[in-house]
Design an enzyme around this catalytic site. Structure first.
Site, PDB file in Angstrom:
ATOM      1  N   LYS A 158       6.778  -1.772   1.782  1.00 60.73           N
ATOM      2  CA  LYS A 158       5.611  -1.174   2.446  1.00 60.73           C
ATOM      3  C   LYS A 158       4.425  -2.128   2.280  1.00 60.73           C
ATOM      4  O   LYS A 158       3.514  -1.908   1.471  1.00 60.73           O
ATOM      5  CB  LYS A 158       5.303   0.207   1.879  1.00 60.73           C
ATOM      6  CG  LYS A 158       4.379   1.024   2.799  1.00 60.73           C
ATOM      7  CD  LYS A 158       4.350   2.476   2.366  1.00 60.73           C
ATOM      8  CE  LYS A 158       3.409   3.303   3.233  1.00 60.73           C
ATOM      9  NZ  LYS A 158       3.882   3.438   4.613  1.00 60.73           N
ATOM     10  N   ARG A 198      -6.937 -21.601   0.406  1.00 58.89           N
ATOM     11  CA  ARG A 198      -5.991 -20.912   1.288  1.00 58.89           C
ATOM     12  C   ARG A 198      -4.712 -21.737   1.370  1.00 58.89           C
ATOM     13  O   ARG A 198      -4.666 -22.768   2.056  1.00 58.89           O
ATOM     14  CB  ARG A 198      -6.595 -20.733   2.681  1.00 58.89           C
ATOM     15  CG  ARG A 198      -5.678 -19.971   3.643  1.00 58.89           C
ATOM     16  CD  ARG A 198      -6.224 -19.975   5.062  1.00 58.89           C
ATOM     17  NE  ARG A 198      -5.361 -19.233   5.967  1.00 58.89           N
ATOM     18  CZ  ARG A 198      -4.259 -19.721   6.540  1.00 58.89           C
ATOM     19  NH1 ARG A 198      -3.889 -20.981   6.299  1.00 58.89           N
ATOM     20  NH2 ARG A 198      -3.526 -18.966   7.351  1.00 58.89           N
ATOM     21  N   HIS A 208      -0.288 -21.274   1.631  1.00 58.61           N
ATOM     22  CA  HIS A 208       0.762 -20.316   1.912  1.00 58.61           C
ATOM     23  C   HIS A 208       1.553 -19.960   0.664  1.00 58.61           C
ATOM     24  O   HIS A 208       2.008 -18.827   0.516  1.00 58.61           O
ATOM     25  CB  HIS A 208       1.699 -20.852   2.994  1.00 58.61           C
ATOM     26  CG  HIS A 208       1.116 -20.796   4.370  1.00 58.61           C
ATOM     27  ND1 HIS A 208       0.097 -21.610   4.784  1.00 58.61           N
ATOM     28  CD2 HIS A 208       1.422 -19.997   5.433  1.00 58.61           C
ATOM     29  CE1 HIS A 208      -0.214 -21.332   6.042  1.00 58.61           C
ATOM     30  NE2 HIS A 208       0.574 -20.356   6.460  1.00 58.61           N
ATOM     31  N   LEU A 238      11.948   1.496   6.585  1.00 62.02           N
ATOM     32  CA  LEU A 238      11.201   1.898   5.398  1.00 62.02           C
ATOM     33  C   LEU A 238      11.846   3.123   4.764  1.00 62.02           C
ATOM     34  O   LEU A 238      12.160   4.085   5.468  1.00 62.02           O
ATOM     35  CB  LEU A 238       9.750   2.230   5.783  1.00 62.02           C
ATOM     36  CG  LEU A 238       8.853   2.674   4.626  1.00 62.02           C
ATOM     37  CD1 LEU A 238       8.503   1.490   3.728  1.00 62.02           C
ATOM     38  CD2 LEU A 238       7.585   3.336   5.149  1.00 62.02           C
ATOM     39  N   TYR A 268       0.839  -1.195   0.000  1.00 64.02           N
ATOM     40  CA  TYR A 268       0.000   0.000   0.000  1.00 64.02           C
ATOM     41  C   TYR A 268       0.873   1.244   0.000  1.00 64.02           C
ATOM     42  O   TYR A 268       2.080   1.183   0.269  1.00 64.02           O
ATOM     43  CB  TYR A 268      -0.931   0.012   1.214  1.00 64.02           C
ATOM     44  CG  TYR A 268      -0.250   0.380   2.518  1.00 64.02           C
ATOM     45  CD1 TYR A 268      -0.405   1.650   3.072  1.00 64.02           C
ATOM     46  CD2 TYR A 268       0.561  -0.542   3.188  1.00 64.02           C
ATOM     47  CE1 TYR A 268       0.228   1.992   4.256  1.00 64.02           C
ATOM     48  CE2 TYR A 268       1.197  -0.206   4.369  1.00 64.02           C
ATOM     49  CZ  TYR A 268       1.028   1.060   4.905  1.00 64.02           C
ATOM     50  OH  TYR A 268       1.672   1.396   6.074  1.00 64.02           O
ATOM     51  N   ARG A 312       8.180   3.924  -5.102  1.00 63.29           N
ATOM     52  CA  ARG A 312       8.303   2.992  -3.977  1.00 63.29           C
ATOM     53  C   ARG A 312       7.254   1.890  -4.070  1.00 63.29           C
ATOM     54  O   ARG A 312       7.525   0.718  -3.761  1.00 63.29           O
ATOM     55  CB  ARG A 312       8.167   3.744  -2.647  1.00 63.29           C
ATOM     56  CG  ARG A 312       8.381   2.854  -1.435  1.00 63.29           C
ATOM     57  CD  ARG A 312       8.373   3.639  -0.139  1.00 63.29           C
ATOM     58  NE  ARG A 312       7.081   4.245   0.137  1.00 63.29           N
ATOM     59  CZ  ARG A 312       6.822   4.986   1.225  1.00 63.29           C
ATOM     60  NH1 ARG A 312       7.784   5.218   2.109  1.00 63.29           N
ATOM     61  NH2 ARG A 312       5.627   5.508   1.418  1.00 63.29           N
ATOM     62  N   GLU A 318      12.799   3.267  13.631  1.00 58.76           N
ATOM     63  CA  GLU A 318      11.851   4.301  13.185  1.00 58.76           C
ATOM     64  C   GLU A 318      10.688   4.329  14.165  1.00 58.76           C
ATOM     65  O   GLU A 318      10.740   3.701  15.215  1.00 58.76           O
ATOM     66  CB  GLU A 318      11.382   4.030  11.760  1.00 58.76           C
ATOM     67  CG  GLU A 318      10.889   2.622  11.506  1.00 58.76           C
ATOM     68  CD  GLU A 318      10.778   2.299  10.015  1.00 58.76           C
ATOM     69  OE1 GLU A 318      10.772   3.219   9.191  1.00 58.76           O
ATOM     70  OE2 GLU A 318      10.694   1.099   9.686  1.00 58.76           O
TER      71      GLU A 318
END
Length: 320
Positions: free
Chosen positions: A182, A133, A135, A239, A67, A86, A215
């Site tokens: 991110k 589902r 992995h 990041l 995101y 990014r 951070e």
């Protein structure tokens, strides 16, 4: 990740101080209610509260997605090209294939249609929904799901804190070791931010097992130590913050001594200033850490100077 790899995180990205093909003159839409943010779900615009996502979407099941959050000033997205560069890199690291340029066009169209003048843009891409589902990456690859939404935010939501300074706590860094991506895997950040809220503070500064300050839960951290600004170098556990990178450039441009060198927990009581950077906080001074004052307990001149420079860039690129 070595220093060469860390430096490559922003290789090829033009200077953050230059204009970035930003759209001008976006008109407000008087027909759109601001009570519910406008969203774009896989190319369809609709109110955010009407978006429906499958429970088999891999960002829901595994956090398998990335995101970006962009600030909007005067109807224009700030540092658009840097955020999408990014974003492109994060997608590549997770091997999610989507048309980033199409997503950029949709983002700009959604912003224009929203009529939002000051706010934030959220852009999210998941690997998609798979029938089982598992992995491992599904085969064949599902179609990625793409979400964009725009919400209003006042021009300076942290006005009071910019004047008096924020309080923070220190918190153990519990996150995974690829924070340079991110991704939507944010549980470590959530726990840190919640601890700060329960302590009556505004942010949590994350401390690694070796005492290194990485951070904040949703910000980058800068400290002024013996006359120089220090901030963590880019590595796999940090990041590459877009606002962080701009502030580094602004400090260099202004002749403010700055080293991309890790602060450590034992430095905190020696700092003359501490400040945070981020998309929504811009440059935010910190005046208390774990209940103890930073420096003289008031916002300092370096943070003030860098924030003035930041706001000047906003005015240049987006208007006042």
């Amino acid at each position: 990740m070595g220093s060469a790899t860390a430096r490559s995180l922003f290789r090829g990205v033009p200077s953050l101080l230059s204009a970035k093909n930003l759209p001008r003159g976006m008109p407000a839409n008087p027909q759109l209610s601001m009570n519910v943010p406008l969203a774009n779900w896989n190319g369809e615009e609709l109110p955010l509260d009407q978006v429906r996502v499958s429970v088999l979407d891999r960002s829901f099941l595994f956090g398998d997605g990335v995101y970006e959050v962009l600030r909007v000033y005067c109807g224009r997205p700030f540092l658009l090209a840097e955020h999408f560069e990014r974003f492109r890199r994060s997608l590549g690291e997770l091997r999610i294939e989507t048309d980033v340029e199409r997503l950029r066009r949709r983002t700009l169209a959604t912003l224009e249609h929203s009529g939002v003048r000051d706010g934030v843009l959220y852009v999210h891409v998941s690997r998609g929904a798979a029938p089982l589902r598992t992995h491992t990456f599904p085969h064949p690859s599902p179609t990625p799901n793409e979400l964009i939404y725009v919400r209003e935010l006042e021009r300076d939501p942290y006005a009071e804190l910019h004047a008096v300074g924020a309080s923070v706590i220190t918190f153990e860094d519990l996150r995974w070791r690829r924070c340079d991506i991110k991704s939507v895997n944010l549980l470590g950040n959530v726990l840190a931010a919640q601890a700060a809220a329960e302590a009556g503070c505004h942010e949590a500064i994350l401390i690694g097992s070796d005492g290194t300050i990485t951070e904040g839960s949703h910000t980058s951290v800068f400290g002024v130590l013996e006359g120089a600004v220090l901030t963590a170098p880019l590595a796999a556990n940090v990041l590459p913050g877009i606002t962080r990178q701009l502030v580094v450039q602004l400090a260099n441009r202004a002749g403010i001594p700055l080293r991309e060198e890790s602060l450590r927990e034992q430095h905190l009581h020696r700092l003359s200033e501490l400040f945070l950077t981020g998309t929504t906080v811009d440059v935010l001074p910190v005046t208390r850490v774990d209940g103890r004052p930073v420096g003289d307990g008031r916002p300092g001149p370096v943070a003030a100077r860098l924030r003035d420079a930041y706001l000047h860039v906003v005015a240049e690129q987006c208007g006042k």
